[in-house]
Structures are given as C-alpha cells and as structure tokens.
Motif scaffolding. Sequence first.
Motif, short mmCIF file in Angstrom:
data_model
loop_
_atom_site.label_atom_id
_atom_site.label_comp_id
_atom_site.label_asym_id
_atom_site.label_seq_id
_atom_site.Cartn_x
_atom_site.Cartn_y
_atom_site.Cartn_z
N GLN A 174 -13.24 -13.98 -3.41
CA GLN A 174 -12.18 -13.28 -2.62
C GLN A 174 -11.98 -11.91 -2.89
OE1 GLN A 174 -9.18 -16.21 -4.34
NE2 GLN A 174 -8.74 -16.51 -2.22
N GLY A 175 -12.73 -11.17 -3.96
CA GLY A 175 -12.61 -9.81 -4.57
C GLY A 175 -12.54 -8.78 -3.34
N VAL A 176 -11.59 -7.56 -3.30
CA VAL A 176 -11.48 -6.60 -2.29
C VAL A 176 -11.04 -5.56 -3.10
CG1 VAL A 176 -9.13 -7.39 -1.95
CG2 VAL A 176 -10.07 -5.98 -0.30
N ALA A 177 -11.51 -4.25 -2.63
CA ALA A 177 -11.29 -3.13 -3.33
C ALA A 177 -10.88 -2.21 -2.38
CB ALA A 177 -12.69 -2.39 -4.01
N TYR A 178 -9.71 -1.28 -2.57
CA TYR A 178 -9.20 -0.28 -1.87
C TYR A 178 -9.39 0.95 -2.46
CZ TYR A 178 -7.06 -3.81 0.85
OH TYR A 178 -6.60 -5.05 1.51
N ARG A 195 -22.53 -0.52 3.18
CA ARG A 195 -23.11 -1.53 4.09
C ARG A 195 -24.54 -2.09 4.10
NH1 ARG A 195 -19.82 1.92 7.92
NH2 ARG A 195 -17.55 0.86 8.08
N ARG A 196 -25.39 -1.10 3.89
CA ARG A 196 -26.84 -1.40 3.69
C ARG A 196 -26.90 -2.12 2.34
NH1 ARG A 196 -27.58 3.98 5.24
NH2 ARG A 196 -27.80 4.85 3.39
N GLN A 197 -25.88 -2.22 1.36
CA GLN A 197 -26.06 -2.91 0.24
C GLN A 197 -25.51 -4.25 0.25
OE1 GLN A 197 -24.81 -0.67 -3.25
NE2 GLN A 197 -26.07 1.31 -2.32
N GLY A 198 -24.85 -4.52 1.44
CA GLY A 198 -24.14 -5.98 1.58
C GLY A 198 -22.98 -5.97 1.60
N TRP A 199 -22.14 -4.92 1.90
CA TRP A 199 -20.73 -4.69 1.69
C TRP A 199 -20.07 -4.84 3.16
CZ3 TRP A 199 -17.89 -5.76 -2.63
CH2 TRP A 199 -18.84 -5.86 -3.77
N GLN A 200 -18.99 -5.25 3.31
CA GLN A 200 -18.21 -5.01 4.70
C GLN A 200 -17.15 -3.95 4.29
OE1 GLN A 200 -16.28 -8.61 6.50
NE2 GLN A 200 -14.53 -7.09 7.19
N VAL A 201 -17.27 -2.82 5.04
CA VAL A 201 -16.43 -1.58 4.79
C VAL A 201 -15.56 -1.21 5.82
CG1 VAL A 201 -16.46 0.54 3.96
CG2 VAL A 201 -18.24 -0.71 3.14
N ASP A 202 -14.46 -1.10 5.81
CA ASP A 202 -13.40 -0.92 7.01
C ASP A 202 -12.44 0.22 6.73
OD1 ASP A 202 -13.92 -3.18 8.77
OD2 ASP A 202 -13.49 -4.46 7.19
N GLU A 212 -6.48 18.67 3.88
CA GLU A 212 -7.52 17.94 3.64
C GLU A 212 -7.34 16.65 4.62
OE1 GLU A 212 -10.25 16.86 3.27
OE2 GLU A 212 -10.19 17.64 1.00
N VAL A 213 -8.18 15.93 4.91
CA VAL A 213 -8.23 14.59 5.52
C VAL A 213 -8.40 13.55 4.55
CG1 VAL A 213 -8.88 13.18 7.38
CG2 VAL A 213 -8.97 15.54 7.53
N LEU A 214 -7.49 12.48 4.29
CA LEU A 214 -7.51 11.51 3.38
C LEU A 214 -7.80 10.05 4.08
CD1 LEU A 214 -4.72 12.45 0.96
CD2 LEU A 214 -7.28 12.97 0.64
N SER A 215 -8.40 9.25 3.37
CA SER A 215 -8.58 7.85 4.05
C SER A 215 -8.72 6.87 2.90
CB SER A 215 -9.87 7.85 5.06
OG SER A 215 -10.95 8.29 4.40
N VAL A 216 -8.44 5.72 3.36
CA VAL A 216 -8.62 4.62 2.26
C VAL A 216 -9.54 3.58 3.17
CG1 VAL A 216 -7.62 2.66 1.09
CG2 VAL A 216 -6.33 4.83 1.57
N LEU A 217 -10.53 3.27 2.58
CA LEU A 217 -11.55 2.38 2.77
C LEU A 217 -11.69 0.99 2.12
CD1 LEU A 217 -14.66 4.30 3.01
CD2 LEU A 217 -13.04 4.04 4.89
N ARG A 218 -11.63 0.01 2.77
CA ARG A 218 -11.37 -1.47 2.15
C ARG A 218 -12.98 -2.21 2.22
NH1 ARG A 218 -8.45 -5.36 5.72
NH2 ARG A 218 -10.70 -5.72 6.53
N PHE A 219 -13.21 -2.61 0.84
CA PHE A 219 -14.40 -2.96 0.57
C PHE A 219 -14.59 -4.69 0.24
CE2 PHE A 219 -14.61 1.49 -0.45
CZ PHE A 219 -15.79 1.47 -0.06
N VAL A 220 -15.13 -5.64 0.80
CA VAL A 220 -15.29 -6.77 0.56
C VAL A 220 -16.70 -7.25 0.84
CG1 VAL A 220 -13.10 -7.55 1.20
CG2 VAL A 220 -14.98 -7.76 2.93
N ARG A 221 -17.11 -8.46 -0.07
CA ARG A 221 -18.76 -9.02 0.04
C ARG A 221 -18.72 -9.50 1.39
NH1 ARG A 221 -17.28 -10.50 -5.07
NH2 ARG A 221 -18.41 -9.79 -6.64
N ASN A 222 -20.04 -9.37 2.29
CA ASN A 222 -20.53 -10.03 3.35
C ASN A 222 -20.45 -11.18 3.12
OD1 ASN A 222 -20.43 -8.23 5.52
ND2 ASN A 222 -22.06 -7.25 4.83
#
Length: 222
Positions: A174-178, A195-202, A212-222
């Motif tokens: 279930q692990g998820v990173a922001y 993504r090339r390493q197997g992660w779903q990134v949104d 500046e432009v700031l953003s938050v990406l979410r990383f979960v395993r595919n």
Amino acid sequence: MLPTPEVKDIDYDKVYEPSEDSFLLLDCFEQEQDYIRKRFGNTSSPLITEIGSGSGIVSTFFAKHILPKSVVLTTDVNPHACQTTLNTAKQNQTENETLRLDAAQMNLTDAIRPKAIDVLIFNPPYVPASEVPDIPKDEADPTWLDLALLGGEDGMVTTWQVLNNLQTTLSQDQGVAYILFCARNKPDEVAEKMRRQGWQVDLIISRKAGWEVLSVLRFVRN
C-alpha cells in the motif's frame, strides 16, 4: 476547508517557517483525503512519516484531519525542528484527543525498518546550490536552517536519495509517497525516470508561488 494548525513560539532563525510549499501540502492532503482513507481503511495503525518536518504543521494537519487513526513519526536532522514539531502537535490537540505523533532526530529514514512506512511525506530542500550543507555538530550553530533550504545540484541531491530508496522504504502493498518539487527540479523529467523504474507517478496539485511553480507528485508501485 479543513482548519490549518496553529503554529506559534517558533525560532525561525533555526526552524523553517511555514510557507507556500507547506500550505500546498496541506491543500494536497485535503484533496487526497478520500484516496488515503480508502487506501488505508483496513489498516489498523498505518505509519505516516514526514521527512524534514520543520514546524510540524503538515504532520499535525495529517494526524488531526486526514487519518487520525494513524501513527505519525516525523524525522529531521535538526533538533530544533524535532522539538518544534512536538510542540505544534501538542498545541493543536483538543481536550478529547491525543495525536499519535512523535519526532525523531535522524537523517531521512535511516533508523526506520525497511518497508514499514505507509505514507511518506517530503518537502525537501529543493533550492539549487553548489553543495548540500554539512550537518552542524552544535545545537547553537546558526546554519541549521540551511539544511531545510539547500538541495545541492538542481536542488535534487537529497530528493534523489529518497526517491532511489522508495522501493525499500515504503510498505510493500500500500505504500505511497508525496514529494514536493519546484520547477527548477524538473519534476516532469523526474516523473518519467521513476515511471521507467516501475512507479506510477501522478501530479496531484500545482501552484505558482511568487516567482516559483511548486507541485506535489504521488508515487506508488505499479
């Protein structure tokens, strides 16, 4: 809108002051609350870890409003930030609640067992600099705050340490990173590489903050 935790009595010469990036993370988690609750609805005490908690405003917000049943363990190499995080959590507790939040002085997640973290939160030192500052040896050293700001080449030295270890840091299923990025960190390129390493990134949220432009990406395993 969920209330923002109160932050007071902080020495901003030693601890990072809540700024646009901090508030972007609060908005991110308010937006993501249904996703997070659904993902961890059957987990009795999910472990939430914020790396570099600073004032503690993000972790306190998460513990109070997003997943109150969670255990929140924050980490920071800065001892002043660790104490400030604990103070912020205590200041925002009501008489009928006890936030399950603790702070540990450590580098990144070095002392946390592998694959234990369910939600990883990281607002990294993302300002490009010639090098990442050394960790001070004295609590009275005036350069503690530099660790929260300066991220080395492209502002990504510390962030890549975290990204390259996600596979062994996050819980297996279930692990998820922001993780927060500024535009100079080239988040689109980072996302494609992961993504090339197997992660779903949104991309969860993005906002212009001053120049500046700031953003938050979410990383979960595919």
